[in-house]
Design an enzyme around this catalytic site. Structure first.
Site, PDB file in Angstrom:
ATOM      1  N   ALA A  49      55.463  20.158  46.130  1.00 45.88           N
ATOM      2  CA  ALA A  49      56.410  20.126  44.640  1.00 45.88           C
ATOM      3  C   ALA A  49      57.217  21.539  45.069  1.00 45.88           C
ATOM      4  O   ALA A  49      57.090  22.376  45.494  1.00 45.88           O
ATOM      5  CB  ALA A  49      55.300  20.431  43.693  1.00 45.88           C
ATOM      6  N   GLY A  68      52.303  18.694  47.225  1.00 42.32           N
ATOM      7  CA  GLY A  68      52.648  17.439  46.800  1.00 42.32           C
ATOM      8  C   GLY A  68      52.905  16.347  47.752  1.00 42.32           C
ATOM      9  O   GLY A  68      52.922  15.348  47.558  1.00 42.32           O
ATOM     10  N   GLU A 121      49.575  14.907  48.861  1.00 43.10           N
ATOM     11  CA  GLU A 121      49.240  14.080  47.674  1.00 43.10           C
ATOM     12  C   GLU A 121      50.217  12.813  47.784  1.00 43.10           C
ATOM     13  O   GLU A 121      49.601  11.529  47.573  1.00 43.10           O
ATOM     14  CB  GLU A 121      49.446  14.761  46.314  1.00 43.10           C
ATOM     15  CG  GLU A 121      48.312  16.143  46.077  1.00 43.10           C
ATOM     16  CD  GLU A 121      48.949  17.110  45.223  1.00 43.10           C
ATOM     17  OE1 GLU A 121      50.049  17.300  44.826  1.00 43.10           O
ATOM     18  OE2 GLU A 121      47.901  17.142  44.236  1.00 43.10           O
ATOM     19  N   GLU A 135      48.283  25.154  47.734  1.00 43.97           N
ATOM     20  CA  GLU A 135      48.501  25.800  46.344  1.00 43.97           C
ATOM     21  C   GLU A 135      47.840  26.902  45.950  1.00 43.97           C
ATOM     22  O   GLU A 135      48.300  27.791  45.075  1.00 43.97           O
ATOM     23  CB  GLU A 135      48.349  24.645  45.076  1.00 43.97           C
ATOM     24  CG  GLU A 135      49.375  23.283  45.278  1.00 43.97           C
ATOM     25  CD  GLU A 135      48.752  22.288  46.165  1.00 43.97           C
ATOM     26  OE1 GLU A 135      47.885  22.442  47.246  1.00 43.97           O
ATOM     27  OE2 GLU A 135      49.416  21.183  45.964  1.00 43.97           O
TER      28      GLU A 135
END
Ligand code: COA
Length: 260
Positions: free
Chosen positions: A63, A108, A111, A131
Protein backbone atom coordinates in the site's frame (compact mmCIF):
# COMPACT_ATOMS: atom_id res chain seq x y z
CA UNK A 1 -3.07 5.38 -16.08
CA UNK A 2 -1.83 3.37 -13.14
CA UNK A 3 -3.88 0.35 -14.22
CA UNK A 4 -3.93 -1.01 -17.76
CA UNK A 5 -6.25 -3.70 -19.09
CA UNK A 6 -5.77 -5.58 -22.35
CA UNK A 7 -7.87 -8.38 -23.76
CA UNK A 8 -6.89 -11.12 -26.20
CA UNK A 9 -8.89 -14.24 -27.06
CA UNK A 10 -10.81 -14.52 -23.81
CA UNK A 11 -7.82 -13.65 -21.58
CA UNK A 12 -7.49 -10.23 -19.96
CA UNK A 13 -4.18 -8.93 -18.62
CA UNK A 14 -4.41 -6.34 -15.84
CA UNK A 15 -1.17 -4.44 -15.18
CA UNK A 16 -0.56 -2.26 -12.14
CA UNK A 17 1.77 0.41 -13.44
CA UNK A 18 3.09 3.12 -11.12
CA UNK A 19 6.83 2.88 -11.79
CA UNK A 20 7.62 5.88 -9.58
CA UNK A 21 6.38 3.97 -6.51
CA UNK A 22 7.11 0.34 -7.49
CA UNK A 23 3.38 -0.04 -8.29
CA UNK A 24 2.31 0.74 -4.70
CA UNK A 25 -1.44 0.86 -4.14
CA UNK A 26 -2.72 4.36 -3.46
CA UNK A 27 -6.45 5.19 -3.35
CA UNK A 28 -6.54 5.99 -7.04
CA UNK A 29 -4.91 2.69 -8.03
CA UNK A 30 -7.25 0.74 -5.75
CA UNK A 31 -10.24 2.48 -7.35
CA UNK A 32 -8.93 1.78 -10.86
CA UNK A 33 -8.33 -1.87 -10.00
CA UNK A 34 -11.83 -2.15 -8.57
CA UNK A 35 -13.27 -0.61 -11.73
CA UNK A 36 -11.28 -3.08 -13.84
CA UNK A 37 -12.34 -6.04 -11.68
CA UNK A 38 -16.02 -5.06 -11.91
CA UNK A 39 -15.84 -4.51 -15.67
CA UNK A 40 -14.10 -7.83 -16.28
CA UNK A 41 -16.55 -9.69 -14.03
CA UNK A 42 -19.42 -8.32 -16.10
CA UNK A 43 -17.75 -9.19 -19.43
CA UNK A 44 -18.76 -12.72 -20.47
CA UNK A 45 -16.10 -12.72 -23.21
CA UNK A 46 -13.35 -12.65 -20.56
CA UNK A 47 -12.72 -16.20 -19.38
CA UNK A 48 -9.49 -15.76 -17.40
CA UNK A 49 -7.51 -12.85 -15.99
CA UNK A 50 -3.76 -12.43 -15.45
CA UNK A 51 -2.70 -9.76 -12.95
CA UNK A 52 0.87 -8.47 -13.02
CA UNK A 53 3.06 -5.47 -12.25
CA UNK A 54 4.54 -3.02 -14.75
CA UNK A 55 8.30 -2.67 -14.95
CA UNK A 56 11.07 -5.06 -14.02
CA UNK A 57 11.33 -5.23 -10.28
CA UNK A 58 7.88 -5.11 -8.66
CA UNK A 59 4.52 -6.80 -8.74
CA UNK A 60 3.21 -4.35 -6.12
CA UNK A 61 5.49 -3.04 -3.35
CA UNK A 62 2.65 -2.49 -0.89
CA UNK A 63 0.00 0.00 0.00
CA UNK A 64 1.23 3.53 -0.64
CA UNK A 65 3.21 4.62 2.41
CA UNK A 66 3.20 8.30 1.37
CA UNK A 67 -0.61 8.33 1.36
CA UNK A 68 -0.92 6.22 4.52
CA UNK A 69 1.46 8.44 6.46
CA UNK A 70 -1.16 11.22 6.51
CA UNK A 71 -4.29 9.19 7.32
CA UNK A 72 -6.48 9.67 10.39
CA UNK A 73 -7.85 6.54 12.07
CA UNK A 74 -11.20 6.90 10.31
CA UNK A 75 -9.52 7.49 6.94
CA UNK A 76 -7.35 4.42 7.60
CA UNK A 77 -10.47 2.34 8.25
CA UNK A 78 -11.97 3.51 4.95
CA UNK A 79 -8.68 2.84 3.11
CA UNK A 80 -8.65 -0.68 4.54
CA UNK A 81 -12.32 -1.22 3.67
CA UNK A 82 -11.78 -0.14 0.05
CA UNK A 83 -8.74 -2.40 -0.29
CA UNK A 84 -10.58 -5.34 1.27
CA UNK A 85 -13.58 -4.75 -1.01
CA UNK A 86 -11.27 -4.88 -4.03
CA UNK A 87 -9.76 -8.19 -2.90
CA UNK A 88 -13.23 -9.62 -2.27
CA UNK A 89 -14.45 -8.47 -5.71
CA UNK A 90 -11.53 -10.27 -7.38
CA UNK A 91 -12.16 -13.39 -5.35
CA UNK A 92 -15.88 -13.33 -6.25
CA UNK A 93 -15.17 -12.86 -9.98
CA UNK A 94 -16.70 -15.55 -12.21
CA UNK A 95 -13.36 -16.01 -14.01
CA UNK A 96 -10.11 -17.31 -12.52
CA UNK A 97 -7.55 -14.62 -11.63
CA UNK A 98 -3.90 -15.62 -11.92
CA UNK A 99 -1.25 -13.48 -10.24
CA UNK A 100 1.96 -13.31 -12.28
CA UNK A 101 4.24 -12.09 -9.51
CA UNK A 102 7.16 -10.47 -11.31
CA UNK A 103 9.05 -8.92 -8.39
CA UNK A 104 8.27 -7.46 -4.97
CA UNK A 105 4.87 -8.55 -3.59
CA UNK A 106 4.98 -6.86 -0.21
CA UNK A 107 2.17 -5.81 2.12
CA UNK A 108 -0.77 -4.86 -0.11
CA UNK A 109 1.05 -6.54 -3.00
CA UNK A 110 1.17 -9.87 -1.19
CA UNK A 111 -2.49 -9.36 -0.25
CA UNK A 112 -3.36 -8.60 -3.88
CA UNK A 113 -1.64 -11.81 -4.99
CA UNK A 114 -3.48 -13.74 -2.26
CA UNK A 115 -6.82 -12.46 -3.56
CA UNK A 116 -6.06 -14.15 -6.89
CA UNK A 117 -7.08 -17.78 -7.37
CA UNK A 118 -3.58 -18.94 -8.35
CA UNK A 119 -0.13 -17.40 -7.91
CA UNK A 120 2.80 -17.93 -10.28
CA UNK A 121 6.09 -16.28 -9.44
CA UNK A 122 9.26 -15.24 -11.24
CA UNK A 123 12.51 -16.34 -9.64
CA UNK A 124 13.19 -12.71 -8.59
CA UNK A 125 9.83 -12.40 -6.76
CA UNK A 126 9.82 -11.55 -3.05
CA UNK A 127 6.92 -11.94 -0.66
CA UNK A 128 6.19 -10.50 2.75
CA UNK A 129 3.95 -8.54 5.07
CA UNK A 130 6.40 -5.90 6.34
CA UNK A 131 3.69 -3.74 7.94
CA UNK A 132 4.89 -4.52 11.47
CA UNK A 133 8.01 -2.51 10.59
CA UNK A 134 5.78 0.53 10.05
CA UNK A 135 3.93 -0.10 13.33
CA UNK A 136 0.71 -1.16 11.62
CA UNK A 137 -1.11 -4.43 10.88
CA UNK A 138 -1.79 -5.61 7.33
CA UNK A 139 -5.05 -3.97 6.21
CA UNK A 140 -6.19 -5.59 2.97
CA UNK A 141 -6.99 -9.08 4.26
CA UNK A 142 -3.42 -10.31 4.71
CA UNK A 143 -3.88 -11.61 8.23
CA UNK A 144 -6.87 -13.63 7.03
CA UNK A 145 -5.90 -14.95 3.59
CA UNK A 146 -2.29 -15.72 4.50
CA UNK A 147 -3.42 -18.07 7.29
CA UNK A 148 -5.93 -19.71 5.00
CA UNK A 149 -3.30 -20.27 2.29
CA UNK A 150 -0.19 -21.25 4.23
CA UNK A 151 -1.44 -21.93 7.77
CA UNK A 152 -1.23 -19.91 10.97
CA UNK A 153 2.44 -20.78 11.63
CA UNK A 154 3.78 -19.25 8.42
CA UNK A 155 1.26 -16.40 8.60
CA UNK A 156 2.47 -15.47 12.07
CA UNK A 157 6.11 -15.88 11.05
CA UNK A 158 5.64 -13.41 8.19
CA UNK A 159 3.24 -10.94 9.84
CA UNK A 160 5.03 -10.80 13.21
CA UNK A 161 8.58 -10.57 11.84
CA UNK A 162 8.02 -8.58 8.64
CA UNK A 163 10.63 -10.84 7.04
CA UNK A 164 10.74 -11.20 3.27
CA UNK A 165 10.61 -14.62 1.57
CA UNK A 166 12.41 -15.45 -1.64
CA UNK A 167 10.39 -17.04 -4.44
CA UNK A 168 11.71 -20.59 -3.77
CA UNK A 169 10.66 -20.31 -0.13
CA UNK A 170 7.23 -19.03 -1.18
CA UNK A 171 6.89 -22.08 -3.40
CA UNK A 172 8.02 -24.40 -0.61
CA UNK A 173 5.37 -23.16 1.83
CA UNK A 174 2.62 -23.18 -0.79
CA UNK A 175 2.23 -19.43 -1.09
CA UNK A 176 2.76 -19.75 -4.84
CA UNK A 177 1.83 -22.63 -7.11
CA UNK A 178 4.53 -22.21 -9.76
CA UNK A 179 8.00 -20.71 -10.10
CA UNK A 180 9.61 -19.72 -13.42
CA UNK A 181 12.65 -17.87 -14.74
CA UNK A 182 11.80 -14.18 -14.87
CA UNK A 183 11.68 -14.02 -18.67
CA UNK A 184 9.26 -16.96 -18.88
CA UNK A 185 6.73 -15.93 -16.23
CA UNK A 186 4.39 -13.96 -18.47
CA UNK A 187 4.22 -16.69 -21.11
CA UNK A 188 3.57 -19.33 -18.44
CA UNK A 189 0.81 -17.25 -16.85
CA UNK A 190 -0.80 -16.67 -20.25
CA UNK A 191 -0.54 -20.38 -21.03
CA UNK A 192 -2.32 -21.31 -17.80
CA UNK A 193 -4.94 -18.60 -18.43
CA UNK A 194 -5.57 -19.93 -21.95
CA UNK A 195 -6.02 -23.46 -20.58
CA UNK A 196 -8.53 -22.21 -18.02
CA UNK A 197 -10.26 -20.00 -20.61
CA UNK A 198 -10.92 -23.07 -22.75
CA UNK A 199 -12.95 -24.70 -19.96
CA UNK A 200 -16.69 -24.32 -19.34
CA UNK A 201 -17.24 -20.89 -17.80
CA UNK A 202 -20.23 -22.30 -15.92
CA UNK A 203 -18.27 -25.14 -14.33
CA UNK A 204 -15.39 -22.72 -13.69
CA UNK A 205 -17.67 -20.39 -11.72
CA UNK A 206 -19.17 -23.27 -9.75
CA UNK A 207 -15.71 -24.69 -8.97
CA UNK A 208 -14.59 -21.31 -7.61
CA UNK A 209 -17.73 -21.04 -5.49
CA UNK A 210 -17.34 -24.57 -4.15
CA UNK A 211 -13.68 -24.12 -3.17
CA UNK A 212 -14.53 -20.77 -1.54
CA UNK A 213 -17.16 -22.56 0.53
CA UNK A 214 -14.41 -24.77 1.97
CA UNK A 215 -12.92 -21.72 3.66
CA UNK A 216 -16.21 -20.18 4.72
CA UNK A 217 -18.06 -23.15 6.19
CA UNK A 218 -17.82 -26.48 8.01
CA UNK A 219 -17.33 -29.71 6.01
CA UNK A 220 -20.99 -30.75 5.98
CA UNK A 221 -22.17 -27.36 4.71
CA UNK A 222 -19.35 -27.24 2.17
CA UNK A 223 -20.29 -30.68 0.89
CA UNK A 224 -23.93 -29.56 0.52
CA UNK A 225 -22.75 -26.59 -1.55
CA UNK A 226 -20.65 -28.95 -3.68
CA UNK A 227 -23.55 -31.37 -4.16
CA UNK A 228 -25.84 -28.55 -5.24
CA UNK A 229 -23.33 -27.04 -7.68
CA UNK A 230 -22.43 -30.50 -9.06
CA UNK A 231 -26.10 -31.14 -9.82
CA UNK A 232 -26.51 -27.66 -11.34
CA UNK A 233 -23.78 -28.50 -13.88
CA UNK A 234 -26.11 -31.18 -15.22
CA UNK A 235 -28.85 -28.59 -15.77
CA UNK A 236 -26.65 -26.57 -18.17
CA UNK A 237 -25.49 -27.29 -21.73
CA UNK A 238 -21.78 -27.69 -21.08
CA UNK A 239 -21.78 -30.94 -19.10
CA UNK A 240 -23.42 -32.84 -21.99
CA UNK A 241 -21.01 -31.29 -24.47
CA UNK A 242 -17.95 -31.95 -22.28
CA UNK A 243 -18.80 -35.61 -21.81
CA UNK A 244 -19.86 -36.13 -25.44
CA UNK A 245 -16.60 -34.54 -26.61
CA UNK A 246 -14.61 -36.90 -24.37
CA UNK A 247 -16.48 -39.96 -25.63
CA UNK A 248 -16.20 -38.82 -29.25
CA UNK A 249 -12.48 -38.02 -28.81
CA UNK A 250 -12.82 -34.38 -29.93
CA UNK A 251 -12.37 -30.94 -28.37
CA UNK A 252 -15.47 -29.58 -26.60
CA UNK A 253 -17.22 -26.39 -27.64
CA UNK A 254 -18.83 -24.76 -24.63
CA UNK A 255 -21.65 -22.24 -24.37
CA UNK A 256 -21.28 -21.53 -20.65
CA UNK A 257 -25.02 -21.27 -20.10
CA UNK A 258 -26.89 -22.57 -17.10
CA UNK A 259 -30.13 -24.54 -17.27
CA UNK A 260 -33.49 -22.81 -17.18
N1 COA B 1 4.66 3.17 -0.95
C1 COA B 1 5.08 4.30 -1.52
N2 COA B 1 6.23 4.39 -2.22
C2 COA B 1 6.98 3.29 -2.34
C3 COA B 1 6.59 2.07 -1.78
C4 COA B 1 5.37 2.02 -1.07
N3 COA B 1 4.90 0.89 -0.52
N4 COA B 1 7.54 1.14 -2.06
C5 COA B 1 8.48 1.79 -2.78
N5 COA B 1 8.15 3.08 -2.95
C6 COA B 1 8.91 4.11 -3.65
C7 COA B 1 10.14 4.51 -2.87
O1 COA B 1 9.83 5.44 -1.85
C8 COA B 1 10.99 5.09 -3.95
O2 COA B 1 10.54 6.39 -4.24
P1 COA B 1 11.64 7.59 -4.47
O3 COA B 1 12.38 7.17 -5.70
O4 COA B 1 10.76 8.79 -4.67
O5 COA B 1 12.49 7.61 -3.27
C9 COA B 1 10.65 4.23 -5.17
O6 COA B 1 9.40 3.60 -4.86
C10 COA B 1 11.66 3.13 -5.41
O7 COA B 1 11.82 2.40 -4.21
P2 COA B 1 13.26 2.15 -3.50
O8 COA B 1 13.01 1.93 -2.04
O9 COA B 1 14.22 3.21 -3.87
O10 COA B 1 13.67 0.79 -4.23
P3 COA B 1 14.62 -0.35 -3.67
O11 COA B 1 14.83 -1.26 -4.82
O12 COA B 1 15.80 0.23 -2.99
O13 COA B 1 13.77 -1.10 -2.54
C11 COA B 1 11.78 -2.14 -1.63
C12 COA B 1 12.61 -1.84 -2.89
C13 COA B 1 10.50 -2.81 -2.10
C14 COA B 1 12.57 -3.14 -0.72
C15 COA B 1 11.51 -0.83 -0.85
O14 COA B 1 10.98 0.13 -1.77
C16 COA B 1 10.49 -0.99 0.26
O15 COA B 1 10.84 -1.51 1.31
N6 COA B 1 9.24 -0.56 0.02
C17 COA B 1 8.21 -0.58 1.03
C18 COA B 1 7.70 -1.98 1.24
C19 COA B 1 6.63 -2.01 2.32
O16 COA B 1 6.88 -1.77 3.48
N7 COA B 1 5.41 -2.34 1.88
C20 COA B 1 4.30 -2.49 2.78
C21 COA B 1 3.56 -1.22 2.94
S1 COA B 1 2.16 -1.48 3.96
Amino acid sequence: MAVQVSRDEGVAVVTVDRPEALNALNSETIALLREAADELSADASVRAVVLTGGGDSAFVAGADIVEMSALTAEEARQFSARGQALMSAMEAAPQPWIAAVNGYALGGGCELALACDVRLAADNAKFGQPEIGLAITPGFGGTQRLSRNVGAGWAKYLVLSGRILRAEEALRIGLVQGLYPKDQLRAEALKLAAEMAAKSTLAMRYCKTAVAAAEATDLATGQSVEQYLFSLCFAGQDQGEGMAAFLEKRAPSYEGRGGS
